[in-house]
Design an enzyme around this catalytic site. Sequence first.
Site, mmCIF file in Angstrom:
data_model
loop_
_atom_site.group_PDB
_atom_site.id
_atom_site.type_symbol
_atom_site.label_atom_id
_atom_site.label_comp_id
_atom_site.label_asym_id
_atom_site.label_seq_id
_atom_site.Cartn_x
_atom_site.Cartn_y
_atom_site.Cartn_z
ATOM 1 N N PHE A 127 30.534 37.949 41.175
ATOM 2 C CA PHE A 127 29.882 38.149 42.779
ATOM 3 C C PHE A 127 30.779 38.211 43.273
ATOM 4 O O PHE A 127 31.692 37.100 43.326
ATOM 5 C CB PHE A 127 28.441 37.225 42.613
ATOM 6 C CG PHE A 127 27.573 37.453 44.409
ATOM 7 C CD1 PHE A 127 27.151 38.019 44.570
ATOM 8 C CD2 PHE A 127 29.096 36.690 45.609
ATOM 9 C CE1 PHE A 127 27.074 39.328 45.734
ATOM 10 C CE2 PHE A 127 28.453 37.533 46.774
ATOM 11 C CZ PHE A 127 27.492 38.184 46.974
ATOM 12 N N ASP A 214 38.707 34.539 42.202
ATOM 13 C CA ASP A 214 37.852 34.720 43.035
ATOM 14 C C ASP A 214 37.566 33.047 43.205
ATOM 15 O O ASP A 214 36.548 32.434 42.491
ATOM 16 C CB ASP A 214 36.585 35.443 43.194
ATOM 17 C CG ASP A 214 35.818 35.999 43.843
ATOM 18 O OD1 ASP A 214 36.100 34.352 44.872
ATOM 19 O OD2 ASP A 214 35.259 36.509 44.329
ATOM 20 N N LYS A 243 33.992 30.902 51.736
ATOM 21 C CA LYS A 243 33.023 29.673 51.817
ATOM 22 C C LYS A 243 33.175 28.279 52.471
ATOM 23 O O LYS A 243 33.516 28.273 53.986
ATOM 24 C CB LYS A 243 32.500 29.471 51.035
ATOM 25 C CG LYS A 243 31.434 30.820 49.947
ATOM 26 C CD LYS A 243 30.493 30.377 49.296
ATOM 27 C CE LYS A 243 29.946 32.004 49.166
ATOM 28 N NZ LYS A 243 29.761 32.614 48.476
HETATM 29 C C1 LIG Z 1 29.717 34.180 48.957
HETATM 30 C C2 LIG Z 1 31.154 34.752 47.648
HETATM 31 C C3 LIG Z 1 31.825 36.146 47.924
HETATM 32 C C4 LIG Z 1 31.212 36.729 49.264
HETATM 33 O O1 LIG Z 1 32.053 35.865 50.539
HETATM 34 P P1 LIG Z 1 31.098 36.080 52.225
HETATM 35 O O2 LIG Z 1 31.533 35.219 52.139
HETATM 36 O O3 LIG Z 1 29.515 35.928 51.942
HETATM 37 O O4 LIG Z 1 31.930 37.683 52.195
HETATM 38 C C5 LIG Z 1 32.025 35.997 47.036
HETATM 39 N N1 LIG Z 1 32.554 35.654 45.860
HETATM 40 C C6 LIG Z 1 32.529 34.750 45.768
HETATM 41 C C7 LIG Z 1 32.499 33.157 44.070
HETATM 42 C C8 LIG Z 1 31.581 33.638 46.323
HETATM 43 O O5 LIG Z 1 30.595 33.050 45.840
#
Ligand SMILES: *Cc1c(COP(=O)(O)O)cnc(C)c1O
Length: 391
Positions: A127, A214, A243
Amino acid sequence: MSHLMNTYARQNITFTHGEGAWLWDTDGKRYLDALSGIAVNTLGHAHPRFTAALSAQIGKLIHTSNLYRVQEQEAIADKLCELSRMQEVFMCNSGCEANEAAIKLARLYGHNKGISEPTIIVMEKAFHGRTLATLSATGNRKVQAGFEPLVSGFVRVAYDDLDAIRQIAQHTPNIVAVLVEPIQGEGGIRTPDISYLQGLRKICDEHEWLLMLDEVQCGLGRTGKWFAFQHTNIMPDVMTLAKGLGSGVPVGACLAAGKATGTFKPGNHGSTFGGNPLASTAALATLNIMEQDKLLANAEKLGTWLKQQFEARLGGVKGVVTVRGQGLMLGIELDKPCGALVAKALEKGLIINVTADSVIRLLPSLIFSQAEAQQLLDILCPLVTEFLAQE
Ligand SMILES: *Cc1c(COP(=O)(O)O)cnc(C)c1O
């Protein structure tokens, strides 16, 4: 009827205020928050020193734009590089934006090497966000369906499978980077083999690809280290954060090191809000308080204890597949969809989440206490056992 676009199937609960790991709803009912706004409220709710730092900044300056130097933004970039040993930072406002920056950086890196159609390797069950490029990088059809045509330039392989990457390298000529979560969050708190990141690093070095991590969900102390990659001895070329970075204030960051450094030049990328004085202060205050209050050690200690306790209390229960995760990023996989547990937990005054249909996801704030962890266990374990005993 609400005038909000119908993008979320929400629980019918409204919170009015919080304190530490606790939230109160409009009826005055109190909840233990084991989700912290999806790994966002690093310092819990209404942390006094965080509130004071933000209030002082709001009274001075909120925003000036990136047409000028921003002292607080330079300070947060210094701090992030000190903690990660990365070399430069682009500040933005969310995780998808941080990943957009990483994807653009990788493409530019490729173009600079004469590759006109650069390709990025991404993972199944990954994700990376909801913008067009990041949903194209995401490995979940539900996120993509209806938004085709997807952004091109991605090839997908199985997570935690180095051979799959070696194979794709043989018949895909224009690869420039690998984008991967060190622990998959939305995908179900999936932790790869301990040698996975090292293996990826080696393959990337052999091919001069960028290793892009990420860490939007797993970074910033959640696993017990500042960044999840620090459980290994490798360095990424690019890392994205968001986050937990602003403890609730929207802040994201894309960091570069090694051969990724210096890729962006003026005019290549930008953000009106990115790294403004308020957002940068929120991030700096978050990191400073994490240091002062030794929250990494707390995440590591409580997380290890919680995982052991869940294993002891649920490990042998029929229907529990595994308990996994690191630090305060824990997943309990059941052998059937368990979204219904979210509402059952709310009734008992506990906030949890279910991801990937059948994985209970726990992401408490890093200020969680031993007593609160005990309460989490005492509420959640019987709920899971009862849920699995039905039908
Ligand atoms: C939540 C998340 C995103 C997206 O972040 P947003 O602030 O909602 O755009 C991207 N990568 C990972 C691993 C995430 O958990």
